[in-house]
Design a protein around this motif. Sequence first.
Motif, short mmCIF file in Angstrom:
data_model
loop_
_atom_site.label_atom_id
_atom_site.label_comp_id
_atom_site.label_asym_id
_atom_site.label_seq_id
_atom_site.Cartn_x
_atom_site.Cartn_y
_atom_site.Cartn_z
N ILE A 68 107.62 24.92 -74.51
CA ILE A 68 107.50 24.41 -73.00
C ILE A 68 106.39 23.43 -72.94
CG2 ILE A 68 107.02 25.22 -70.71
CD1 ILE A 68 108.64 27.88 -71.51
N GLU A 69 105.27 23.84 -73.42
CA GLU A 69 104.04 23.14 -73.57
C GLU A 69 104.49 21.54 -74.15
OE1 GLU A 69 102.14 21.33 -75.68
OE2 GLU A 69 100.49 21.13 -74.45
N GLU A 70 105.11 21.49 -75.16
CA GLU A 70 105.49 20.18 -75.75
C GLU A 70 106.47 19.37 -74.66
OE1 GLU A 70 106.21 18.84 -79.93
OE2 GLU A 70 108.25 19.23 -79.21
N MET A 71 107.34 20.09 -74.00
CA MET A 71 108.05 19.38 -72.97
C MET A 71 107.38 18.98 -71.88
SD MET A 71 111.93 21.37 -72.84
CE MET A 71 111.31 23.08 -72.34
N ALA A 72 106.50 19.89 -71.39
CA ALA A 72 105.68 19.60 -70.24
C ALA A 72 104.63 18.21 -70.55
CB ALA A 72 104.80 20.67 -69.77
N SER A 73 104.08 18.27 -71.72
CA SER A 73 102.91 17.36 -72.11
C SER A 73 103.69 15.93 -72.39
CB SER A 73 102.29 17.73 -73.31
OG SER A 73 103.13 17.94 -74.56
N SER A 74 105.11 16.03 -72.46
CA SER A 74 105.73 14.78 -72.72
C SER A 74 106.75 14.28 -71.54
CB SER A 74 107.09 15.04 -73.89
OG SER A 74 106.32 15.49 -75.19
N ASP A 75 106.24 14.81 -70.23
CA ASP A 75 106.46 14.26 -69.05
C ASP A 75 107.80 14.66 -68.72
OD1 ASP A 75 104.00 13.04 -68.40
OD2 ASP A 75 104.65 11.23 -69.75
N VAL A 76 108.49 15.57 -69.44
CA VAL A 76 109.86 16.34 -68.87
C VAL A 76 109.53 16.97 -67.67
CG1 VAL A 76 111.83 17.87 -69.36
CG2 VAL A 76 110.56 16.48 -71.22
N PRO A 77 110.34 16.40 -66.41
CA PRO A 77 109.87 17.15 -64.94
C PRO A 77 110.11 18.58 -65.07
CG PRO A 77 111.49 15.39 -65.06
CD PRO A 77 111.39 15.47 -66.65
N GLN A 78 109.39 19.15 -64.26
CA GLN A 78 109.15 20.81 -64.43
C GLN A 78 110.56 21.28 -63.86
OE1 GLN A 78 107.16 23.14 -65.27
NE2 GLN A 78 105.73 21.56 -66.01
N GLN A 79 111.29 20.48 -63.13
CA GLN A 79 112.69 20.86 -62.50
C GLN A 79 113.60 21.04 -63.79
OE1 GLN A 79 114.22 18.39 -59.46
NE2 GLN A 79 116.33 19.78 -59.34
N GLU A 80 113.47 20.06 -64.53
CA GLU A 80 114.40 20.05 -66.10
C GLU A 80 113.82 21.12 -66.91
OE1 GLU A 80 114.96 16.27 -67.69
OE2 GLU A 80 115.38 15.38 -65.55
N ILE A 81 112.74 21.36 -66.91
CA ILE A 81 112.32 22.40 -67.92
C ILE A 81 112.58 23.75 -67.40
CG2 ILE A 81 110.43 23.59 -68.71
CD1 ILE A 81 108.75 21.02 -68.82
N ALA A 82 112.81 24.07 -66.03
CA ALA A 82 113.24 25.29 -65.38
C ALA A 82 114.68 25.36 -65.87
CB ALA A 82 112.89 25.06 -64.07
N MET A 83 115.43 24.40 -65.56
CA MET A 83 116.98 24.44 -65.86
C MET A 83 117.10 24.71 -67.52
SD MET A 83 118.88 21.39 -63.97
CE MET A 83 117.98 20.02 -64.33
N LEU A 84 116.33 24.29 -68.28
CA LEU A 84 116.66 24.46 -69.71
C LEU A 84 116.33 25.86 -70.20
CD1 LEU A 84 115.33 20.83 -70.67
CD2 LEU A 84 117.60 21.59 -71.02
N VAL A 85 115.32 26.35 -69.69
CA VAL A 85 114.73 27.56 -70.21
C VAL A 85 114.92 28.70 -69.50
CG1 VAL A 85 112.91 26.43 -71.66
CG2 VAL A 85 112.33 27.23 -69.78
N ARG A 86 115.04 28.50 -67.96
CA ARG A 86 115.37 29.75 -67.11
C ARG A 86 116.73 29.72 -66.50
NH1 ARG A 86 110.19 27.22 -66.40
NH2 ARG A 86 108.48 28.39 -67.04
N LYS A 87 116.97 28.70 -65.33
CA LYS A 87 118.19 28.65 -64.72
C LYS A 87 119.23 28.78 -65.50
CE LYS A 87 120.47 26.10 -60.92
NZ LYS A 87 120.51 24.79 -59.95
N ASN A 88 119.48 27.66 -66.39
CA ASN A 88 120.66 27.65 -67.38
C ASN A 88 121.21 28.81 -68.14
OD1 ASN A 88 121.44 25.13 -65.80
ND2 ASN A 88 120.77 23.89 -67.39
N PRO A 89 120.34 29.11 -68.96
CA PRO A 89 120.51 30.39 -69.83
C PRO A 89 120.66 31.75 -68.95
CG PRO A 89 118.29 29.63 -70.10
CD PRO A 89 118.78 28.57 -69.24
N ALA A 90 120.06 31.76 -67.78
CA ALA A 90 120.32 33.03 -67.08
C ALA A 90 121.51 33.14 -66.54
CB ALA A 90 119.28 33.05 -65.82
N TRP A 91 122.23 31.82 -66.14
CA TRP A 91 123.46 31.77 -65.48
C TRP A 91 124.52 32.13 -66.73
CZ3 TRP A 91 127.98 29.21 -66.49
CH2 TRP A 91 128.93 29.42 -65.75
#
Length: 327
Positions: free
Chosen positions: A298-321
């Motif tokens: 998560i830190e690497e994605m955030a520091s590489s300018d991956v939008p927080q909305q996309e990070i949330a989809m990738l590690v929270r919203k989509n796997p929860a669904w």
Amino acid sequence: MDRRNFIKAAGLASGAIFLSNRLSGTTLNPTENPHKPVLHNGVLNGVCDLHIHAAPDIKERTVNELELCRTAKETGYKAVMFKSNVWSCHDRAYIVRQALPGFACFGSLVMNLAFGERVNIHTAKQALNTSGNLCRCIWMPTQDASYPPLAEAGHTGKTILVADTAGKILPEVVQVMELCAEADIIFATGHSSPDESLAMARTAKEIGLKRFVITHANSRIWKLTHDQIRQAVDLGAWIEYCYLPRLWGPGTGLPNMERQTKEEFLSYIRLVPERSFVSTDLGSAGLPDPVTGMGMCIEEMASSDVPQQEIAMLVRKNPAWLLNLTE
């Protein structure tokens, strides 16, 4: 100092070291402090990791299932799902939940040789009928998959087919897909080839399987091209990317693997984040434990300018669904 405060203090110290190394340009050794979870001020809140290896197993693991769940709960995870290449683990998830009420621990089943020399429909049915209904994924063969590069990499002995010589998905595989569709759980491709994975995606679309996952599409010999991933998504597939390839390599517990570059990893997760998710695939000895690895990811994605909305989809919203967690 009680155990909770000790873990918190250790984790914050680990996180500070990690951030310091990032700012100084120093590469963090993935094997450094492998048992300390990296706690980034709530960054792990709501995380769902659907691909974790833990003890008990036939291989050495960094942590056992109960201890991993304790740490995940303390660091804010929403859920975890365990994967064993040899035994079922959905039954153990039931016991873990008794020890940790309120934490969403799930298990899965992998169709390897421990359950027969063909994909075993009876085993799938029994997994779905086990106490607690905690089997949330049935994976096609992994270590015992019939995929030529596996043999080239040293795999010997019997293998399990998912398709015939013409590339048609075998009837028993289709029946397991139908069982997963009826139970509304994940069907995952395991260590099938990219062509087999796309063939299964077409079949999944035909039978109406909603939670069809192509496993670690950025990893080694199972790697799909960007065009193949777009084809799979058009067919309704969900795409799993694993962080493990960013951590293995020389100096780790998996020294013979070629480490994936950050740029390549990011190129994958940026393709279709709305139909993708990131798992760690961690648990192997000599590598960070899964919670630490997820924090690093998560830190690497955030520091590489991956939008927080996309990070949330990738590690929270989509796997929860995919776990069918609607809360």
